[in-house]
Design an enzyme around this catalytic site. Sequence first.
Site, PDB file in Angstrom:
ATOM      1  N   TYR A 162       0.833  -1.206   0.000  1.00  0.00           N
ATOM      2  CA  TYR A 162       0.000   0.000   0.000  1.00  0.00           C
ATOM      3  C   TYR A 162       0.870   1.259   0.000  1.00  0.00           C
ATOM      4  O   TYR A 162       0.652   2.174  -0.800  1.00  0.00           O
ATOM      5  CB  TYR A 162      -0.910  -0.021   1.219  1.00  0.00           C
ATOM      6  CG  TYR A 162      -1.814   1.182   1.352  1.00  0.00           C
ATOM      7  CD1 TYR A 162      -2.955   1.305   0.567  1.00  0.00           C
ATOM      8  CD2 TYR A 162      -1.532   2.192   2.268  1.00  0.00           C
ATOM      9  CE1 TYR A 162      -3.792   2.401   0.685  1.00  0.00           C
ATOM     10  CE2 TYR A 162      -2.359   3.294   2.400  1.00  0.00           C
ATOM     11  CZ  TYR A 162      -3.489   3.398   1.596  1.00  0.00           C
ATOM     12  OH  TYR A 162      -4.308   4.493   1.716  1.00  0.00           O
ATOM     13  N   LYS A 166       1.168   4.152  -2.993  1.00  0.00           N
ATOM     14  CA  LYS A 166       0.821   5.555  -2.779  1.00  0.00           C
ATOM     15  C   LYS A 166       2.021   6.470  -2.993  1.00  0.00           C
ATOM     16  O   LYS A 166       1.873   7.603  -3.463  1.00  0.00           O
ATOM     17  CB  LYS A 166       0.237   5.735  -1.381  1.00  0.00           C
ATOM     18  CG  LYS A 166      -1.110   5.037  -1.186  1.00  0.00           C
ATOM     19  CD  LYS A 166      -2.157   5.495  -2.199  1.00  0.00           C
ATOM     20  CE  LYS A 166      -3.535   4.918  -1.896  1.00  0.00           C
ATOM     21  NZ  LYS A 166      -4.568   5.396  -2.855  1.00  0.00           N
TER      22      LYS A 166
END
Length: 256
Positions: A162, A166
């Site tokens: 994750y 990002k």
Amino acid sequence: MTDINTHLRLDNKTVWVTGAGKGLGRAIAIALSQAGAQVAVTARTAADLYSLEAELAEHGGKVLVLSGSVADSTAVRTMVERITEWTGRLDSAVNCAGISPHFTRSEFVTDEDWRRVLDINLQGTFYCCREAGKIMLEQGSGSIVNVSSVHASTGFERIAAYAASKGGVEALTKSLAVEWADRGVRVNTLAPGYFLTDLSSGLLDSKWGERIVRSTPLGRVGNADELGGAAVFLTSDASRFVTGTTLTVDGGWTAR
């Protein structure tokens, strides 16, 4: 004298919000509609979108429902075609679609888990930027907002895929902002901290929740509707001299 209230309005503007079925995407779609935008909403689950459509229509909002996955470049291209058929233009895109399905020590992350997160969070964001950007560049104007996370720049355990996705979104945003600025298209990042949503509820209810709240200077996590104003600002003419930047909304998390 500049009327800031006028510049914050989105009347007659067409805005596309991905990941709009739940959580922060849904809250952002509601805020943009309340500011006057015609909102095209995308998610993988159509049922969530139809309930959103009914909610917005009840208050006079104009909504187009488009179900599909942002990880499918052909589906993304079709979505943008449908939007331009709907109103003839695309003024803003807010890329909220993203997943964080695992809270796993990095040495146990599988190839499949890694690819799935990157496919949706990073590749999907690029596909949406590329297809929306084509329309906006032809128009000579537009604003793209890519939803990132405080964890693009702040470390936290068990979210390697994750965080990497990002971080990639923020790098992509800066690159596109520089490349497209001279043709009237702005690209910015909106980086939320911890908000109470379906995506974060499991973590916030665990032993890490107390640590997260304790590390947030405002002493609480955010409510989903507290992100909408930032999205309205970045899609509106009030931010017409803002591009390539990250607007962080985190209750002071990264100010520690």
